[in-house]
Write a protein that holds these residues in place. Structure first.
Motif, PDB file in Angstrom:
ATOM      1  N   UNK A 194      -3.023   2.998 -10.323  1.00  0.00           N
ATOM      2  CA  UNK A 194      -2.182   1.902  -9.828  1.00  0.00           C
ATOM      3  C   UNK A 194      -2.349   1.756  -8.312  1.00  0.00           C
ATOM      4  N   UNK A 195      -2.512   2.880  -7.637  1.00  0.00           N
ATOM      5  CA  UNK A 195      -2.768   2.867  -6.193  1.00  0.00           C
ATOM      6  C   UNK A 195      -4.234   2.585  -5.900  1.00  0.00           C
ATOM      7  N   UNK A 196      -5.132   3.265  -6.624  1.00  0.00           N
ATOM      8  CA  UNK A 196      -6.560   3.136  -6.349  1.00  0.00           C
ATOM      9  C   UNK A 196      -7.082   1.725  -6.621  1.00  0.00           C
ATOM     10  N   UNK A 200       0.828  -1.203   0.000  1.00  0.00           N
ATOM     11  CA  UNK A 200       0.000   0.000   0.000  1.00  0.00           C
ATOM     12  C   UNK A 200       0.862   1.251   0.000  1.00  0.00           C
ATOM     13  N   UNK A 201       1.871   1.277   0.875  1.00  0.00           N
ATOM     14  CA  UNK A 201       2.640   2.512   1.077  1.00  0.00           C
ATOM     15  C   UNK A 201       3.779   2.696   0.092  1.00  0.00           C
ATOM     16  N   UNK A 202       4.290   1.622  -0.494  1.00  0.00           N
ATOM     17  CA  UNK A 202       5.457   1.762  -1.380  1.00  0.00           C
ATOM     18  C   UNK A 202       5.085   2.197  -2.790  1.00  0.00           C
ATOM     19  N   UNK A 203       3.863   1.875  -3.235  1.00  0.00           N
ATOM     20  CA  UNK A 203       3.503   2.165  -4.626  1.00  0.00           C
ATOM     21  C   UNK A 203       3.427   3.665  -4.898  1.00  0.00           C
ATOM     22  N   UNK A 204       3.058   4.460  -3.884  1.00  0.00           N
ATOM     23  CA  UNK A 204       2.954   5.900  -4.101  1.00  0.00           C
ATOM     24  C   UNK A 204       4.281   6.510  -4.553  1.00  0.00           C
ATOM     25  N   UNK A 205       5.382   5.954  -4.033  1.00  0.00           N
ATOM     26  CA  UNK A 205       6.701   6.485  -4.366  1.00  0.00           C
ATOM     27  C   UNK A 205       7.012   6.308  -5.847  1.00  0.00           C
ATOM     28  N   UNK A 206       6.439   5.267  -6.465  1.00  0.00           N
ATOM     29  CA  UNK A 206       6.764   4.949  -7.854  1.00  0.00           C
ATOM     30  C   UNK A 206       5.927   5.721  -8.864  1.00  0.00           C
ATOM     31  N   UNK A 207       4.941   6.510  -8.416  1.00  0.00           N
ATOM     32  CA  UNK A 207       4.043   7.165  -9.365  1.00  0.00           C
ATOM     33  C   UNK A 207       4.766   8.083 -10.356  1.00  0.00           C
ATOM     34  N   UNK A 208       5.717   8.928  -9.920  1.00  0.00           N
ATOM     35  CA  UNK A 208       6.426   9.752 -10.917  1.00  0.00           C
ATOM     36  C   UNK A 208       7.168   8.907 -11.950  1.00  0.00           C
ATOM     37  N   UNK A 209       7.816   7.818 -11.491  1.00  0.00           N
ATOM     38  CA  UNK A 209       8.535   6.956 -12.427  1.00  0.00           C
ATOM     39  C   UNK A 209       7.573   6.258 -13.385  1.00  0.00           C
ATOM     40  N   UNK A 247      10.445   4.585   2.348  1.00  0.00           N
ATOM     41  CA  UNK A 247      11.906   4.574   2.269  1.00  0.00           C
ATOM     42  C   UNK A 247      12.411   3.424   1.410  1.00  0.00           C
ATOM     43  N   UNK A 248      11.880   2.228   1.633  1.00  0.00           N
ATOM     44  CA  UNK A 248      12.301   1.086   0.819  1.00  0.00           C
ATOM     45  C   UNK A 248      11.914   1.290  -0.639  1.00  0.00           C
ATOM     46  N   UNK A 249      10.701   1.809  -0.860  1.00  0.00           N
ATOM     47  CA  UNK A 249      10.281   2.069  -2.233  1.00  0.00           C
ATOM     48  C   UNK A 249      11.197   3.053  -2.927  1.00  0.00           C
ATOM     49  N   UNK A 250      11.598   4.107  -2.206  1.00  0.00           N
ATOM     50  CA  UNK A 250      12.507   5.084  -2.809  1.00  0.00           C
ATOM     51  C   UNK A 250      13.839   4.476  -3.194  1.00  0.00           C
ATOM     52  N   UNK A 251      14.393   3.633  -2.319  1.00  0.00           N
ATOM     53  CA  UNK A 251      15.678   2.975  -2.608  1.00  0.00           C
ATOM     54  C   UNK A 251      15.542   2.042  -3.803  1.00  0.00           C
ATOM     55  N   UNK A 252      14.469   1.255  -3.847  1.00  0.00           N
ATOM     56  CA  UNK A 252      14.289   0.280  -4.927  1.00  0.00           C
ATOM     57  C   UNK A 252      14.065   0.970  -6.269  1.00  0.00           C
ATOM     58  N   UNK A 253      13.210   2.001  -6.270  1.00  0.00           N
ATOM     59  CA  UNK A 253      12.939   2.700  -7.530  1.00  0.00           C
ATOM     60  C   UNK A 253      14.196   3.409  -8.027  1.00  0.00           C
TER      61      UNK A 253
END
Length: 493
Positions: free
Chosen positions: A67-69, A43-52, A169-175
């Protein structure tokens, strides 16, 4: 045999009515903990990937937002239905199926060649997550002795908080390091591990012969899903604006809810028994759950604006201050569970709400006086109160639920929380904008943001006081029922 620090008994304790070999409690709890970790992390990690994602698929923000909704809508609309399905066909087999679906959908998300396929895969991932969330709490009653259910609920709450806190934080590192695909592919090893643990340690299903099983309420499921989808879309797509589309969706949700209750009163095996809402413990717990979740969402919606605009903090400092609440949740979950086991769930519901009321009031008063220190101090009161309430409330409801209703009741608890979060994001955000007096909240002056902050959390404190009143009324009704030695409405069957 060994001794489990959570269960406080030998791990050879049998599940309720089990005739199979003993189920190790820690192995089962590890599986259930991973279920909640994965569902909240996704739920929380996908938001970080939206710009990418917008760049990769040459799409607008409104398009990639689905993608989030899609994930959230699948969970919200189906979580009660899959809980009931687990009660009928067997929770173990359905949870393993949900884990496999979640893992396979995560893999499909990671290799999706188009935004449309990615959105569809996220909906499938949300269905798997709904199964995992609904049945994780339901399994606690089958794996943990009653006097240690609070500790188990605290552990599950901690794992959910870990996923929420770790996601950004994990999403940011992975993306940043591996591309947007990595935030989905990281679920594969964890999903397979959870499925392996579940297959090895969860108690075997004991379901009635097929001829004797209650029928699954397909009509009720469709009506409830449509009702919840209309409401969720009204709250999320409308962003607090009451335009024509929002009004139509809310009217559709109201009509759908009425039809659902009418159908449930007539079918032989309803998805949700209408009489259950006359149970003061269950109905009160659901209402309180929604209210406190709306308040917690207000901290996520209002907090960043106040910290950045009114206090003038940079992005890094805003992120650091906003991480205080989730970190307290991570550290306090198991402690809250032990407190509930020691002092009783009913009393700790009141104590948790009292702390939340104090914390919400402090958020309205302290930050203008003490700046960042006042904000952190208020969060340090509000968040442990929420953790204590959540653990005690879940324990109160799930401890005495009949085995054949654990899945659907767990789904209702999760649904009330999700609806509170969705409503809080829209309603509290709209209140914040209205109280600030700014047409465009992003361009509002610091004084306007501070005024909006004070008003929003004054209302939030009032909502918690309302939850305290509900708790007191529920306790009084329960005591009267016990004194009269009569069953509560909805207990039969």
């Amino acid at each position: 045999m060994t001794t489990s620090p959570i269960a406080g008994t030998k791990t050879g304790a049998r599940a309720e009515g089990a005739s199979t070999p003993p189920t190790p409690i820690l192995g089962a709890l590890a599986c259930l903990s991973l279920c909640l970790l994965l569902s909240s992390l996704s739920t929380s990690s996908a938001n970080i990937a939206l710009p990418a994602l917008a760049t990769a698929f040459t799409a607008s923000f409104q398009q990639v937002q689905w993608v989030v909704l899609a994930y959230l809508l699948a969970i919200t609309t189906l979580i009660v239905s899959v809980g009931r399905l687990g009660d009928i066909v067997g929770r173990r087999r359905l949870l393993l199926g949900g884990l496999i679906l979640f893992t396979a959908a995560s893999a499909l998300c990671g290799v999706a060649p188009s935004l449309q396929l990615l959105t569809a895969a996220r909906a499938a991932q949300g269905l798997g997550a709904a199964v995992m969330m609904a049945l994780a709490m339901a399994f606690v009653g089958e794996t943990v002795p009653k006097d240690r259910i609070g500790s188990a609920m605290g552990l599950l709450g901690t794992m959910s908080a870990v996923g929420t806190a770790l996601g950004p934080s994990l999403g940011g590192v992975l993306v940043g390091g591996f591309g947007w695909q990595a935030i989905f592919l990281v679920n594969l090893p964890l999903g397979l591990l959870a499925a392996g643990l579940g297959r090895r340690f969860l108690p075997a299903d004991r379901v009635a012969p097929k001829a004797d099983r209650p029928r699954f309420d397909g009509v009720g499921t469709l009506l409830l899903a449509g009702t919840l989808a209309a409401y969720a879309l009204a709250m999320t797509a409308g962003h607090g604006r009451f335009d024509r589309v929002t009004v139509v969706l809310l009217l559709a949700a109201l009509l759908g809810g009425g039809l659902f209750l009418r159908v449930e009163a007539t079918v032989a095996s309803p998805l949700i028994r209408p009489a259950a809402f006359r149970d003061p413990v269950l109905s009160g717990s659901l209402a309180m759950n929604a209210l406190v979740s709306a308040v917690m969402m207000a901290t996520l919606v209002v907090g960043p604006f106040y910290l950045s605009v009114s206090l003038g903090l940079g992005e890094a400092l805003v992120g650091l201050v906003m991480s205080v609440g989730p970190m307290i949740s991570v550290l306090g979950g198991v402690v809250a569970g032990r407190i509930v086991d020691r002092f009783g769930a009913s009393a700790m519901v009141i104590a948790g709400l009292a702390a939340m009321a104090a914390g919400a009031l402090a958020l309205s008063v302290l930050p203008p006086l003490s700046g960042v220190a006042g904000y952190i101090a208020a969060i340090a009161v509000l968040t442990p109160g929420y953790q204590l309430f959540q653990t005690a409330n879940n324990t109160t409801v799930m401890r005495d639920v009949p085995p054949d209703r654990r899945g659907v009741v767990s789904g209702m608890l999760n649904l009330s929380r999700n609806l509170g979060l969705i409503t809080g994001a829209s309603a509290m955000g709209a209140l914040f904008a209205l109280a600030s007096g700014a047409v465009d909240i992003t361009a509002a002056p610091p004084t306007a943001i501070a005024a909006g902050m004070r008003a929003t959390f004054a209302v939030a404190a009032a909502l918690i006081v309302a939850a305290l009143a509900i708790a007191a009324l529920s306790r009084a009704a329960l005591r009267r029922a016990i004194a009269a030695r009569r069953p509560l409405p909805g207990d039969a069957g």
